[in-house]
Scaffold this active site. Structure first.
Site, PDB file in Angstrom:
ATOM      1  N   ASP A 154       0.777  -1.197  -0.330  1.00 13.44           N
ATOM      2  CA  ASP A 154      -0.185   0.261  -0.206  1.00 13.44           C
ATOM      3  C   ASP A 154       1.084   1.507  -0.094  1.00 13.44           C
ATOM      4  O   ASP A 154       1.859   1.402   1.280  1.00 13.44           O
ATOM      5  CB  ASP A 154      -0.896   0.022   1.348  1.00 13.44           C
ATOM      6  CG  ASP A 154      -1.585   1.265   1.160  1.00 13.44           C
ATOM      7  OD1 ASP A 154      -1.699   1.902   1.142  1.00 13.44           O
ATOM      8  OD2 ASP A 154      -2.720   1.529   2.356  1.00 13.44           O
ATOM      9  N   SER A 193      -1.175  14.760 -13.562  1.00 13.17           N
ATOM     10  CA  SER A 193      -2.498  14.790 -14.959  1.00 13.17           C
ATOM     11  C   SER A 193      -2.492  16.417 -15.765  1.00 13.17           C
ATOM     12  O   SER A 193      -1.642  17.193 -14.527  1.00 13.17           O
ATOM     13  CB  SER A 193      -3.822  14.533 -13.740  1.00 13.17           C
ATOM     14  OG  SER A 193      -4.947  14.744 -14.841  1.00 13.17           O
ATOM     15  N   TYR A 223      -8.371  16.273  -6.305  1.00 11.91           N
ATOM     16  CA  TYR A 223      -8.244  15.515  -7.432  1.00 11.91           C
ATOM     17  C   TYR A 223      -7.009  16.431  -7.637  1.00 11.91           C
ATOM     18  O   TYR A 223      -5.652  16.286  -7.767  1.00 11.91           O
ATOM     19  CB  TYR A 223      -8.847  14.714  -8.043  1.00 11.91           C
ATOM     20  CG  TYR A 223      -8.145  13.735  -8.818  1.00 11.91           C
ATOM     21  CD1 TYR A 223      -7.717  12.918  -8.520  1.00 11.91           C
ATOM     22  CD2 TYR A 223      -7.764  14.802 -10.629  1.00 11.91           C
ATOM     23  CE1 TYR A 223      -6.687  12.277  -9.604  1.00 11.91           C
ATOM     24  CE2 TYR A 223      -7.014  13.478 -11.546  1.00 11.91           C
ATOM     25  CZ  TYR A 223      -6.618  12.296 -10.775  1.00 11.91           C
ATOM     26  OH  TYR A 223      -5.815  11.837 -11.659  1.00 11.91           O
ATOM     27  N   LYS A 259      -2.321  16.407  -7.970  1.00  9.52           N
ATOM     28  CA  LYS A 259      -1.328  16.303  -8.920  1.00  9.52           C
ATOM     29  C   LYS A 259      -1.115  17.816  -9.424  1.00  9.52           C
ATOM     30  O   LYS A 259       0.176  17.056  -9.602  1.00  9.52           O
ATOM     31  CB  LYS A 259      -2.656  15.497 -10.147  1.00  9.52           C
ATOM     32  CG  LYS A 259      -3.211  15.009  -9.470  1.00  9.52           C
ATOM     33  CD  LYS A 259      -1.975  13.691 -10.389  1.00  9.52           C
ATOM     34  CE  LYS A 259      -2.942  11.949  -9.860  1.00  9.52           C
ATOM     35  NZ  LYS A 259      -1.814  11.405 -10.488  1.00  9.52           N
TER      36      LYS A 259
END
Ligand SMILES: NC(=O)c1ccc[n+]([C@@H]2O[C@H](COP(=O)([O-])OP(=O)(O)OC[C@H]3O[C@@H](n4cnc5c(N)ncnc54)[C@H](O)[C@@H]3O)[C@@H](O)[C@H]2O)c1
Length: 271
Positions: A76, A158, A171, A175
């Site tokens: 993980d 991204s 999110y 990034k």
């Protein structure tokens, strides 16, 4: 000389011959495509993923179809103890690491920022950002201390880091942290021979894509509609192969003077 890679018909030119690579989240989606691409160019691959079934499937396929050395380690990426285990397995199986691809990532379903749960926020930052923090204190350290120090690190960011839109605010900002940290890490560790680059795709049809466009259907028509929605000049979405090709170049010595950059793989979306 081109080397044939057997059953899948891939032809390798050995651009990564002898290199040892770690790919996080290599069990599916973009990470799987990256693992296949690097392996097809001669790299040994260590996949670190918390999906043991999928990670093992990819490793078996790399060994069987490409014939490369491939290993799986359960991890993980949000946990330091798991990164310590990744490094011991890399040390034991490969003796060194030349390439690190920080690919494992997560998102939540696009929604009003008034409703995103604290749990979703924490998870996105832990998987997308804290994982890279841990990679620095474990894998970077290994790259610095190994004989012939150095390496190439590729962080999957991204286009959302650079051209953020609403509904995925945390999110996007996670990034942005990935892209920003990539630059500062390139600056800090350049003198030790570690290059760090970020790759910034627009929508890629994987399991994760449904978070970005909840109505997304991975059909020809669905991909065409999504490309229109995202206003992509080249008229299609990013493929996992597009990302893997860019990572391959960044991982190889062909990009030996390239560091601290965002590499947009977005068909012109960010223009
Ligand atoms: N799909 C897109 O549209 C898109 C666009 C831009 C960037 N990205 C980025 O690309 C990367 C890969 O995304 P994908 O679309 O292939 O996703 P995916 O969900 O298809 O695959 C993610 C992989 O990471 C693994 N993973 C997730 N959390 C983990 C954890 N905590 N520890 C270990 N492994 C973990 C999963 O088991 C899976 O194998 C992510 O960083 C994502 O943010 C994706």
């Amino acid at each position: 000389m081109a080397i044939s890679n057997g059953a899948n018909g891939n032809t390798s030119h050995g651009r990564l011959q002898g290199k040892k690579a770690l790919v996080t989240g290599g069990g599916m989606g973009i990470g799987e495509a990256i693992s296949r691409k690097l392996a097809s160019e001669g790299a040994s691959i260590l996949i670190a993923d918390f999906n043991e079934k999928e990670g093992t499937r990819v490793v078996n396929s790399l060994r069987g179809e490409i014939g490369t050395q491939a290993e799986f380690v359960f991890a993980d990426v949000t946990k330091r103890a798991d990164w310590d285990r990744i490094v011991s397995v890399a040390q034991e199986k490969f003796g060194r690491l030349d390439i690190l691809v920080n690919n494992a990532g997560t998102a939540y379903e696009a929604q009003s920022s008034l409703t995103v749960s604290e749990e979703a926020f924490d998870k996105v930052y832990a998987v997308n950002v804290k994982s890279i923090f841990h990679s620095v204190q474990t894998v970077f350290r290994m790259m610095i201390e190994q004989p012939s120090p150095g390496g190439s690190v590729v962080n999957i960011s991204s286009i959302a880091a650079l051209r953020p839109r609403g509904k995925l605010v945390w999110y996007n900002s996670s990034k942005a942290a990935v892209s920003n940290a990539t630059k500062a890490l390139a600056h800090e560790f350049g003198p030790q021979g570690i290059r760090c680059n970020a790759v910034c795709p627009v929508l890629v049809p994987t399991q994760l894509a449904n978070n970005f466009v909840p109505t997304f259907e991975n059909t020809e028509e669905g991909r065409r509609k999504a490309a229109e929605l995202f206003q992509i000049p080249l008229g299609r979405l990013t493929t996992t192969e597009d990302v893997a090709n860019t990572v391959l170049w960044l991982a190889s010595d062909e990009s030996s003077f390239i560091t601290g950059m965002d590499h947009n793989v977005d068909g012109g979306r960010s223009i």
